[in-house]
Scaffold this active site. Structure first.
Site, PDB file in Angstrom:
ATOM      1  N   TYR A  32       4.448   4.481   1.621  1.00  0.00           N
ATOM      2  CA  TYR A  32       3.667   6.134   1.386  1.00  0.00           C
ATOM      3  C   TYR A  32       2.896   6.545   2.485  1.00  0.00           C
ATOM      4  CZ  TYR A  32      -0.692   4.964  -0.465  1.00  0.00           C
ATOM      5  OH  TYR A  32      -1.871   4.443  -0.802  1.00  0.00           O
ATOM      6  N   ARG A  51       2.105   5.547  11.477  1.00  0.00           N
ATOM      7  CA  ARG A  51       1.860   4.384  10.512  1.00  0.00           C
ATOM      8  C   ARG A  51       2.869   4.214   9.440  1.00  0.00           C
ATOM      9  NH1 ARG A  51      -3.636   4.972   6.946  1.00  0.00           N
ATOM     10  NH2 ARG A  51      -2.403   6.650   5.964  1.00  0.00           N
ATOM     11  N   ARG A 100      19.942  -4.823 -10.668  1.00  0.00           N
ATOM     12  CA  ARG A 100      18.767  -5.143 -10.191  1.00  0.00           C
ATOM     13  C   ARG A 100      18.985  -6.718  -9.723  1.00  0.00           C
ATOM     14  NH1 ARG A 100      14.562  -8.725 -11.698  1.00  0.00           N
ATOM     15  NH2 ARG A 100      12.444  -7.951 -11.253  1.00  0.00           N
ATOM     16  N   LYS A 147       1.111   0.177   4.152  1.00  0.00           N
ATOM     17  CA  LYS A 147       0.853   1.318   3.057  1.00  0.00           C
ATOM     18  C   LYS A 147       1.738   1.271   1.973  1.00  0.00           C
ATOM     19  CE  LYS A 147      -1.270   5.765   2.798  1.00  0.00           C
ATOM     20  NZ  LYS A 147      -2.624   5.369   2.408  1.00  0.00           N
ATOM     21  N   GLU A 179     -12.235  -2.817   2.118  1.00  0.00           N
ATOM     22  CA  GLU A 179     -12.069  -1.107   2.115  1.00  0.00           C
ATOM     23  C   GLU A 179     -12.286  -0.761   0.894  1.00  0.00           C
ATOM     24  OE1 GLU A 179      -8.271  -0.639   3.751  1.00  0.00           O
ATOM     25  OE2 GLU A 179      -7.467  -2.284   2.758  1.00  0.00           O
TER      26      GLU A 179
END
Length: 283
Positions: A32, A51, A100, A147, A179
């Site tokens: 995301y 990114r 799945r 991310k 972070e």
């Protein structure tokens, strides 16, 4: 009524539907981005798109649209939602399979979702008062440079912070701050500005990268190195950066006052530099 974008269509956010067999839902096979919007324009969009492409490539996904096309959709979303100040959220997943399974049976069409969120961060009360941070163990995986939407550890850290009356959590590994749960961590010491270098251990923050470049252009000193929890408690200043907070002073860490307990001159100056940069370069 908020308008979203899903796989080529603009539709009311409340009407968006994604299959329960989507690999983002079943396996967190998804990445995301969050891009700030100021005065109706995208802030630092090139960095966010770069990114996004890096993160997608790292987990084997291909963007269904070019970066230019994604930017055009985001601008259209901002216009449709009359978004003057806020955020655009983008999520790319591996798409829906027939069932799945860890391995896909066929080449799947990725799911691309975008929606907006109004948020007033230019003149937020927290920018004037500063925020509190608590430290908590970093329980994430080793590829934090991606991310990923797999944010369970960060959500848990945010809850720990909220229960302590703080607004952000700084995650700790081997005694060093990695972070924030949703931000990049900075200190101001006798060395100048200190922040951790980018690696697979942390996310490369777009706002943080732009801000450190502005700091260097302004003649400030920036040192890239890990720093300990103990160092944070004796720092002159501390602050965080993110698309949703820009540059935000930290005035308490684990209940201990930082500096004089108010946003310091460096964080205040950097916040203004970034806002000026955002207004000057937004597209």
């Amino acid at each position: 009524m908020s308008i979203a974008y899903l796989n080529g269509q603009f539709l009311p956010l409340a009407d968006t539907r994604v299959s329960v067999l989507d690999r983002g839902f079943l396996f967190a096979e998804a990445v995301y981005e969050v891009t700030a919007v100021i005065e109706g324009r995208l802030v630092d969009s090139d960095s966010h798109m770069a990114r996004l492409e890096r993160s997608a490539t790292a987990i084997g996904l291909t963007l269904p649209l070019s970066s230019d096309a994604i930017e055009a959709v985001q601008k259209d979303l901002a216009r449709r939602n009359k978004l003057d100040e806020g955020l655009i959220y983008l999520q790319l997943t591996g798409g829906a399979d027939a069932g799945r399974d860890f391995l896909t049976s066929t080449a799947l069409q990725p799911t691309l979702l975008m929606f907006t969120q109004a948020k007033h961060f230019l003149d937020s009360p927290a920018a004037r008062t500063g925020i509190a941070v608590v430290t908590t163990p970093d329980q994430r995986w080793s590829r934090r440079d991606i991310k990923s939407v797999g944010l369970l550890a960060q959500a848990m850290a945010k809850r720990i912070a909220a229960e302590a009356g703080a607004q952000e959590a700084w995650m700790v590994e081997d005694g060093f701050i990695t972070e924030g749960a949703s931000s990049t961590a900075f200190l101001v010491t006798d060395e100048g500005i200190v922040t951790r270098p980018y690696s697979q251990a942390v996310l490369a923050g777009c706002t943080g990268a732009a801000l450190t470049a502005l700091a260097l252009e302004s003649g400030m000193s920036v040192t890239y190195r890990p720093f300990t929890v103990e160092e944070t408690l004796t720092a002159r200043e501390a602050f965080i950066t993110s698309a949703s907070t820009l540059c935000q002073a930290v005035v308490r860490i684990d209940g201990r006052q930082i500096g004089d307990g108010r946003p310091g001159p460096v964080a205040t100056r950097l916040r203004q530099l970034y806002i000026d940069f955002a207004r000057r370069t937004a597209s």
